[in-house]
Write a protein that holds these residues in place. Structure first.
Motif, mmCIF file in Angstrom:
data_model
loop_
_atom_site.group_PDB
_atom_site.id
_atom_site.type_symbol
_atom_site.label_atom_id
_atom_site.label_comp_id
_atom_site.label_asym_id
_atom_site.label_seq_id
_atom_site.Cartn_x
_atom_site.Cartn_y
_atom_site.Cartn_z
ATOM 1 N N PHE A 67 0.965 -6.858 -8.366
ATOM 2 C CA PHE A 67 2.291 -6.343 -8.581
ATOM 3 C C PHE A 67 2.747 -5.393 -7.511
ATOM 4 O O PHE A 67 3.726 -5.193 -6.988
ATOM 5 N N LYS A 68 1.926 -4.364 -7.115
ATOM 6 C CA LYS A 68 2.234 -3.247 -6.117
ATOM 7 C C LYS A 68 2.663 -4.019 -4.885
ATOM 8 O O LYS A 68 3.404 -3.620 -4.079
ATOM 9 N N ASN A 69 1.716 -4.936 -4.438
ATOM 10 C CA ASN A 69 1.951 -5.540 -3.083
ATOM 11 C C ASN A 69 3.130 -6.395 -3.181
ATOM 12 O O ASN A 69 3.824 -6.286 -1.963
ATOM 13 N N GLN A 70 3.647 -7.157 -4.191
ATOM 14 C CA GLN A 70 4.524 -7.807 -4.104
ATOM 15 C C GLN A 70 5.941 -6.968 -4.109
ATOM 16 O O GLN A 70 6.730 -7.508 -3.395
ATOM 17 N N VAL A 71 5.837 -5.939 -4.793
ATOM 18 C CA VAL A 71 7.033 -5.208 -4.870
ATOM 19 C C VAL A 71 7.238 -4.452 -3.692
ATOM 20 O O VAL A 71 8.422 -4.342 -3.138
ATOM 21 N N ARG A 72 6.261 -4.173 -2.899
ATOM 22 C CA ARG A 72 6.302 -3.034 -1.776
ATOM 23 C C ARG A 72 6.683 -4.224 -0.796
ATOM 24 O O ARG A 72 7.524 -3.581 0.098
ATOM 25 N N VAL A 74 3.826 -12.579 -14.050
ATOM 26 C CA VAL A 74 2.834 -11.489 -13.448
ATOM 27 C C VAL A 74 2.052 -11.843 -12.206
ATOM 28 O O VAL A 74 1.267 -12.961 -12.229
ATOM 29 N N PRO A 75 1.980 -11.018 -11.306
ATOM 30 C CA PRO A 75 1.501 -11.349 -10.001
ATOM 31 C C PRO A 75 -0.073 -11.095 -10.084
ATOM 32 O O PRO A 75 -0.475 -10.368 -10.912
#
Length: 414
Positions: free
Chosen positions: A50-55, A371-372
């Motif tokens: 999630f953090k990597n996809q949003v970033r 959900v990533p």
């Protein structure tokens, strides 16, 4: 052969029907380890993904470091800075800088026959990297943008297109308010969908020439310069380098330069992502505690059930430390078996979600459709080692119960 390890294996493999009390305790202990490790694997994989996809989404739309005017205080009402070839070349030569691109913005409004929508027109030049946007184009084609001529074409998001009932090829009228109202007729060339509402709900992309003319700026003036960094962990270093070189420097129009990272430009998003780390730590501590305490209860039951055997070993000359090692080795076998099942369950859930995406999310809230999942091999191995070490360490204290068992009384114990 190590006799302590030999006895531990015999206890582990023992199927004696007389030991009915310890069987449920062993199964519960292994289930605790399995569930705890599976939850930790899934939680960490989801948070990292999630953090990597949003970033990556935020960086893909705005780059890691941004240089603007120091007076750039109002939202989307930017003060221009000069970004000539000399400045762009100087920034490009900085360490870890992989790409430099200009942009200009102009707030306005789209009006159709039956609806209207506030928007921000973002102008880009021919050097602008539209790779990320191109991966999310769902209709039409990306035009060739330039800084020397007006294309009169725009890209807009699916959310805006749905609100205004537009499709690729449609004509739209845009309006801009300065001293008076100015209008521009543009053609929708492409529709994109990034599921990043902070961008999709506002931005139209066109050529920088059109935006600069609407702003009444000189050809070399822009709203800012976006800088791609080849290593995300170096963005603070690149930003500090830029700040030191641009400090107290002004362009030929008297505007001062100011640089900031994408984290500083979007503090609310990255603060939210940082909170996810706290959630992961809470889950890791809780799951490790649950797994450890189930193992403690299981070990105590097994020790009490094997009191007679402990007494015989002591009568034969075995000291407390040797007997403790037997039961700790036995516990390691149980923990290992529980971890095996935990890995199977955790990895299976991750792979199912990764390939089939059964768990969906609302992209308007979470910025992603489902959900990533992202498995980091180093962190995955670290989780297993952490679970094993902490579980064994939690059993060291309860294992001292063995020293309280006396041979004479325990041999008669049934």
């Amino acid at each position: 052969m190590n006799w302590k390890l030999f006895i531990a294996r015999r206890i582990y493999k023992n199927n004696d029907g007389n030991k009915e009390v310890s069987k449920p305790a062993v199964r519960i202990a292994m289930a605790g380890i399995s569930i705890g490790l599976a939850v930790m694997i899934v939680s960490v994989a989801v948070v990292i993904g999630f953090k990597n996809q949003v970033r990556d989404k935020v960086v893909g739309l705005a780059s890691e470091v941004i240089v603007t005017s120091l007076d750039d205080a109002q939202l989307y009402m930017t003060a221009p800075v000069a970004a000539g070839d000399s400045l762009l070349d100087a920034i490009t030569k900085k360490p870890y800088v992989s790409h430099v691109q200009r942009y200009s913005v102009k707030p306005g409004m789209i009006m159709t026959s039956d609806n209207f929508q506030g928007m921000v027109l973002k102008g880009v030049g021919k050097e602008y990297d539209l790779t990320y946007i191109s991966q999310h184009v769902i209709d039409g084609e990306i035009p060739l943008f330039t800084d020397t001529a007006a294309t009169n074409k725009v890209m807009l998001s699916k959310s805006m297109a749905d609100k205004l009932k537009l499709k690729a090829g449609d004509k739209i009228y845009t309006y801009y308010v300065d001293d008076n109202v100015r209008a521009r007729r543009l053609t929708v060339s492409a529709i994109y969908q990034t599921n990043f509402s902070a961008f999709d709900d506002y931005f139209l992309i066109t050529d920088i020439y059109t935006v600069n003319r609407l702003n009444k700026w000189e050809p070399d003036q822009v709203s800012g310069v976006e800088i791609d960094v080849d290593d995300y962990s170096r963005i603070d270093e690149v930003n500090d380098n830029l700040r030191s070189s641009l400090f107290e420097s002004s362009d030929k129009y008297g505007q001062s330069y100011f640089s900031r990272t994408i984290v500083e430009a979007n503090p609310q998003i990255f603060a939210w992502l940082d909170l996810l780390d706290l959630n992961v730590w809470v889950i890791l501590i809780l799951m490790t505690g649950v797994a450890g305490f189930t193992m403690i209860s299981g070990l105590l039951i097994i020790i009490l059930e094997r009191t007679n055997m402990i007494g015989v070993l002591k009568a034969m000359g075995a000291d407390n430390n040797s007997i403790r090692k037997i039961f700790l080795s036995f516990s390691v076998f149980l923990i290992g078996r529980g971890m095996l099942w935990g890995n199977i369950i955790g990895l299976s859930l991750c792979l199912i979600q990764y390939f089939f995406e059964p768990v969906k999310l609302d992209p308007s809230v979470y910025y992603v459709n489902s959900v990533p999942i992202e498995l980091n091999v180093f962190i995955y191995i670290l989780l297993n080692v952490f679970t094993l070490v902490v579980s064994v360490l939690m059993l060291v204290g309860p294992s001292y119960l063995i020293s309280r068992i006396h041979p004479a009384r325990s041999i008669r114990y049934e």
